[in-house]
Design a protein around this motif. Structure first.
Motif, PDB file in Angstrom:
ATOM      1  N   GLU A   2      49.767 -14.921 126.264  1.00 15.43           N
ATOM      2  CA  GLU A   2      49.183 -13.636 125.878  1.00 15.43           C
ATOM      3  C   GLU A   2      49.375 -12.616 126.992  1.00 15.43           C
ATOM      4  O   GLU A   2      49.550 -12.994 128.149  1.00 15.43           O
ATOM      5  N   ALA A  33      50.536  -9.847 129.715  1.00 13.50           N
ATOM      6  CA  ALA A  33      51.694  -9.554 130.566  1.00 13.50           C
ATOM      7  C   ALA A  33      52.676 -10.728 130.656  1.00 13.50           C
ATOM      8  O   ALA A  33      53.871 -10.531 130.844  1.00 13.50           O
ATOM      9  N   GLN A  64      53.283 -12.812 128.198  1.00 18.63           N
ATOM     10  CA  GLN A  64      53.957 -12.962 126.902  1.00 18.63           C
ATOM     11  C   GLN A  64      54.985 -11.854 126.655  1.00 18.63           C
ATOM     12  O   GLN A  64      56.055 -12.106 126.089  1.00 18.63           O
ATOM     13  N   GLN A  65      54.645 -10.620 127.075  1.00 16.11           N
ATOM     14  CA  GLN A  65      55.474  -9.441 126.786  1.00 16.11           C
ATOM     15  C   GLN A  65      56.980  -9.667 126.976  1.00 16.11           C
ATOM     16  O   GLN A  65      57.760  -9.369 126.086  1.00 16.11           O
ATOM     17  N   LEU A 115      59.846  -8.908 124.164  1.00 17.54           N
ATOM     18  CA  LEU A 115      60.766  -7.764 124.307  1.00 17.54           C
ATOM     19  C   LEU A 115      62.227  -8.211 124.364  1.00 17.54           C
ATOM     20  O   LEU A 115      63.116  -7.512 123.887  1.00 17.54           O
ATOM     21  N   HIS A 155      63.370  -6.237 130.666  1.00 18.90           N
ATOM     22  CA  HIS A 155      63.193  -7.130 129.510  1.00 18.90           C
ATOM     23  C   HIS A 155      63.553  -6.435 128.209  1.00 18.90           C
ATOM     24  O   HIS A 155      63.507  -7.040 127.149  1.00 18.90           O
ATOM     25  N   ASN A 156      63.908  -5.155 128.309  1.00 18.19           N
ATOM     26  CA  ASN A 156      64.223  -4.355 127.128  1.00 18.19           C
ATOM     27  C   ASN A 156      65.418  -3.479 127.488  1.00 18.19           C
ATOM     28  O   ASN A 156      65.555  -2.362 127.013  1.00 18.19           O
TER      29      ASN A 156
END
Ligand code: HEC
Ligand code: HEC
Ligand code: HEC
Ligand code: HEC
Ligand code: HEC
Ligand code: HEC
Ligand code: HEC
Ligand code: HEC
Ligand code: HEC
Length: 424
Positions: free
Chosen positions: A46, A48, A50-51, A55, A155-156
């Motif tokens: 969950e 930070a 998980q992000q 992404l 990550h993006n």
């Protein structure tokens, strides 16, 4: 608490590892292959932690078949977190801000490595970055300076040409503005924070955002991307001159060039046009209360007289061309043949553009030459249009006369017929 999380993570990951692989996922996207325990376990977390796993599906590195471990190290096949994320397996954790450029440079500065993915890709980003103000500040311990991930996200990360990437021309002002419009953050440097606001009022942003003309400059066209404020751009007039070549050529030889300078970055074209708030030029720059010449040249001095003469010439030609254009339009409306004059009128308009360009020599004779050529064309084409209109009037008179003649004849015939009927 930390142990509990890890235990939970361990359980979820082992359940996943035993679950049958999704055949579709493994063929289409390497990063979601079942043996990537990093993505699997982190997807179940969950916040930070998980992000990144959520992404990463749109990240250009995922498309290239890379994954978490390629940047963070570790063992992407091990299910146990203390193995997969162990120092022994080269796990670096969350990189420190100061270490990010070198982390990205690990691959992006390696020509042999990058060539395997894309032969034409540049490999000088880190090298240039180190020479930029951002790179130098970061190296000196200032963590406010932009690193690779502030401009590219993390990550993006998307291809730089992708319309959704922060490096696309439409998004760059906002990317730079994250810091450069933040008055609190920039306070300690004593530099203005109005660049984005001013740029948004400029002809250049108008061309990009309204006309879709991506050849107009955004922040990095003038400042460079990796070498923000690149060392090879010596002067401001050189920045503008890289696109407005003819203007720069005349300006370089003008009386103003040695006075305005440009080597210190402030000067050159921006003395009259500004740097970020470049607006549509007009003769209001020459005379009146918005004139840019008046602070240095009072009326009646050689410079002041030149400004007045430029304005008179340019306004006069502009007005003459507009009158000629309107007369030509009128003639065309009445169906008169004026196409040759309309074509010539374009040359007159070209003279106006040339006169505006010639102004940058600040030589009254050069501007007058172009203005006179244009005025002659405006006069000729207007005369031709007036001739056409006169011809139209004459044809109309002729037409009216023959119509009258026909009407009289018809009336006479009708009279004769009626008489014949009466006698019959
Ligand atoms: C079984 C679950 C699991 C696996 C497998 C796993 N992680 Fe983690 N990861 C976690 C948890 C839980 C945390 C938070 C632990 C903590 O706060 O110490 C974490 C933290 C991290 C962090 C942040 C560390 C920091 O310094 O803040 C990174 C980066 C990371 N993992 C990357 C990876 C990579 C890369 C892999 C694969 C090589 C991987 N993880 C495999 C569960 C996992
Ligand atoms: C292209 C390199 C790259 C890839 C691929 C990558 N990361 Fe990261 N990751 C970074 C960098 C750089 C940071 C530090 C960002 C910062 O400081 O703002 C980071 C930060 C993190 C953090 C810390 C987040 C926080 O807010 O504290 C976690 C957790 C993490 N990464 C996990 C992963 C996981 C899981 C994957 C795979 C799904 C992954 N990363 C893929 C470069 C990468
Ligand atoms: C100040 C913002 C900024 C920083 C910092 C930055 N970049 Fe860029 N980068 C850009 C922009 C903008 C482009 C798009 C190029 C263009 O359109 O001119 C780009 C393009 C790229 C490209 C595509 C190839 C190329 O060179 O055009 C790569 C790869 C890249 N950057 C990697 C990096 C790496 C690695 C770092 C850190 C060492 C980094 N960037 C730091 C803004 C930045
Ligand atoms: C493990 C090697 C590796 C690392 C580390 C890495 N990259 Fe990449 N990067 C690649 C590869 C491979 C590509 C895909 C090349 C391609 O197809 O253009 C790529 C593509 C890119 C692109 C798209 C370039 C374009 O032409 O549009 C950007 C931007 C980028 N990376 C930025 C970064 C940033 C920022 C970091 C650090 C956070 C980083 N990369 C770390 C290997 C890496
Ligand atoms: C993460 C924050 C951050 C981002 C994003 C960022 N910058 Fe900066 N920039 C800084 C800081 C901090 C300085 C140092 C200010 C100083 O020393 O005067 C700086 C300095 C500069 C300077 C030199 C200013 C001077 O002192 O004359 C220029 C030019 C510049 N940045 C342009 C850009 C451009 C263009 C972009 C976007 C492509 C950008 N920056 C994105 C933080 C950032
Ligand atoms: C048409 C070229 C051009 C464009 C586009 C441009 N700049 Fe500038 N910028 C300049 C010039 C010229 C200077 C003044 C010389 C100097 O100080 O480097 C300057 C100065 C700066 C400075 C130093 C502080 C200041 O205001 O004097 C920063 C920071 C900056 N620009 C950021 C940006 C950002 C952010 C953008 C995009 C929103 C941008 N610039 C767009 C040409 C440009
Ligand atoms: C990357 C190329 C590029 C750079 C650098 C550049 N310009 Fe421009 N400029 C353009 C383009 C393209 C347009 C046309 C916009 C339009 O369609 O109206 C333009 C328009 C203009 C206009 C409006 C004139 C017109 O005919 O609409 C002025 C004035 C201008 N630029 C001045 C400058 C100055 C001063 C600088 C340097 C501080 C500069 N430009 C830097 C490309 C550039
Ligand atoms: C001493 C002041 C001054 C300097 C310096 C100057 N200009 Fe101009 N510029 C003007 C004036 C005044 C006009 C407006 C002419 C008009 O439209 O009436 C203009 C117009 C323009 C135009 C628009 C032409 C058109 O067809 O509408 C461009 C583009 C331009 N300048 C670019 C530049 C560039 C590039 C430089 C530097 C190499 C520069 N200027 C230096 C005063 C200056
Ligand atoms: C920042 C101050 C400054 C601005 C703004 C400026 N000039 Fe000048 N200009 C000078 C200086 C200084 C000279 C040199 C005067 C000398 O040598 O006696 C000069 C010289 C000239 C000359 C040669 C005649 C002479 O006085 O020697 C002309 C023509 C001229 N400028 C026109 C203009 C016009 C037109 C504008 C506005 C579009 C303008 N200047 C804007 C400072 C400026």
């Amino acid at each position: 608490m930390r142990r509990l999380t890890l235990l939970f993570a361990l359980v979820t990951a082992s359940v996943w590892a035993q679950a049958p692989a999704k055949p579709q996922a493994s063929t289409t996207q390497a990063a979601h292959a079942p043996d990537d325990t990093c993505t699997q376990c982190h997807s179940a977390m969950e916040g930070a932690i998980q992000q990144p796993a959520l992404l990463i599906k749109d990240d250009v590195h995922t498309t290239a078949g890379l994954s978490c471990a390629n940047c963070h190290g570790g063992d992407a096949t091990a299910v146990e977190p203390d193995v997969s994320m162990s120092k022994a397996k080269g796990f670096i954790g969350k990189p420190k801000r100061a270490d990010i450029p070198a982390l990205c440079g690990k691959c992006h500065s390696d020509p042999g490595y990058m060539r395997r993915y894309r032969p034409q890709q540049r490999v000088d980003q880190l090298e240039l970055y180190k020479t930029s103000i951002h790179g130098k500040k970061l190296a000196s311990g200032d963590m406010n300076a932009a690193t690779c991930v502030d401009c590219h996200s993390v990550h993006n990360i998307r291809a730089v040409k992708d319309a959704n990437s922060p490096t696309h021309p439409l998004n760059i002002p906002a990317t730079c503005g994250k810091c450069h419009s933040d008055a609190a953050k920039m306070k300690q440097y004593g530099i203005p924070t109005n660049q984005v606001d001013e740029y948004h009022t400029s002809v250049h942003w108008n061309a990009i955002s309204k006309k879709g003309d991506l050849s107009a400059p955004n922040c990095v066209s003038c400042h460079g991307n990796h070498g923000a404020k690149p060392p090879d751009v010596e002067s401001v007039s050189a920045v503008c001159g890289s696109c407005h070549v003819l203007f720069a050529q005349l300006y370089e030889k003008s009386v103003h060039q040695p006075i305005f300078g440009g080597g210190n970055g402030k000067g050159g074209c921006t003395v009259c046009h500004s740097n970020h708030a470049i607006h549509q030029p007009s003769t209001a720059m020459l005379t009146g209360d918005k004139a840019v010449c008046t602070p240095c040249h009072e009326a009646g001095t050689p410079g002041g007289n030149a400004a007045a003469e430029f304005a008179k010439g340019l306004n006069g030609l502009d007005a003459a061309l507009k009158t000629s254009e309107a007369t030509l339009k009128q003639a065309e409306y009445y169906g008169m043949e004026v196409s040759a004059s309309q074509l010539e009128w374009n040359d007159g308009h070209e003279s106006l553009i040339k006169a505006r360009l010639a102004l940058h020599s600040f030589d009254t004779a050069k501007v007058k030459k172009e203005v006179d050529i244009g005025l002659a064309i405006a006069a000729r084409t207007k005369a031709a249009a007036e001739d056409a209109l006169r011809e139209k009037d004459q044809r109309r008179k002729g037409l009216a006369l023959s119509a009258l003649f026909i009407a009289i004849t018809v009336a006479a015939i009708a009279l004769v017929i009626r008489r014949l009927e009466r006698t019959a």
